[in-house]
Write a protein that holds these residues in place. Sequence first.
Motif: not given
Length: 251
Positions: A156-173
């Motif tokens: 998304a950053e490389a092509v200049g997309a304003r939004f990146a829509l997808g699931a998020k990764l869960e973290r523990c610390g």
Amino acid sequence: MSTDTRSERDRFPRSATPLSRPAPSRPAAPARPAGPRRLVFFDVDETLIGRKSGPDFLRDHFVRTHGADGARRAGELLGALAGLPRAEANRRFHRAFRGCRAAEVEAAARRWYEEHSRADGFYLPTTLAALRRHRAEGASVALVSGTFPPLLAVIAEAVGARFALGAKLERCGPLLTGELIGPPAIGQGKRTLVRRLLARHPDIDPADCSAYGDHPSDLPMLHSVGHAVMVAPDGTHTTVAPHAGGTGGDG
């Protein structure tokens, strides 16, 4: 040489009217970024780029991390996912990263992109040209994908997309749990993400928006907008007929 011994106050008498001090200047409030005028949604794998980014990254990362054993493990995992429903396969894919340090995986995703995006055919030229045309016409781009989230962010950053829509990764610390926050961006999951973004911008008519996908599972997303395109493996673009229920159809 004479010396004036009067005090500072005597030599410079206080004015009858106190001098007003200028008010301290305040930095101007930063201008709020203008909202999007129109939205264009792009699937990523085999729509914008000519490969399946998640499996490709998993093989690359496992080989770098575990050598030949990593290549074997990646092959076994991807083989086991092949016959599963797409959403379930997506969840199990992300569990392969359980216990990985998030920062290290994000750095690996960026390295993967920097190395592989130089290859001929990484981007599908027709879709990349369409994305650039939409941006030049003033549309804001949203990538909608079930790929590994750090990869989605980098692309998304490389092509200049304003939004990146997808699931998020869960973290523990600092570690990944291997679980997703929210449903995978597959099928109805993509439709939900698209509609959620459109709801945040009620001034935008979905009928004026566009979407690009490559698989029947993308139809719920494609039927959420007025202009939809199906991308063939060779990069050919075919217009998708409007859904009978309009942009509110379930696909």
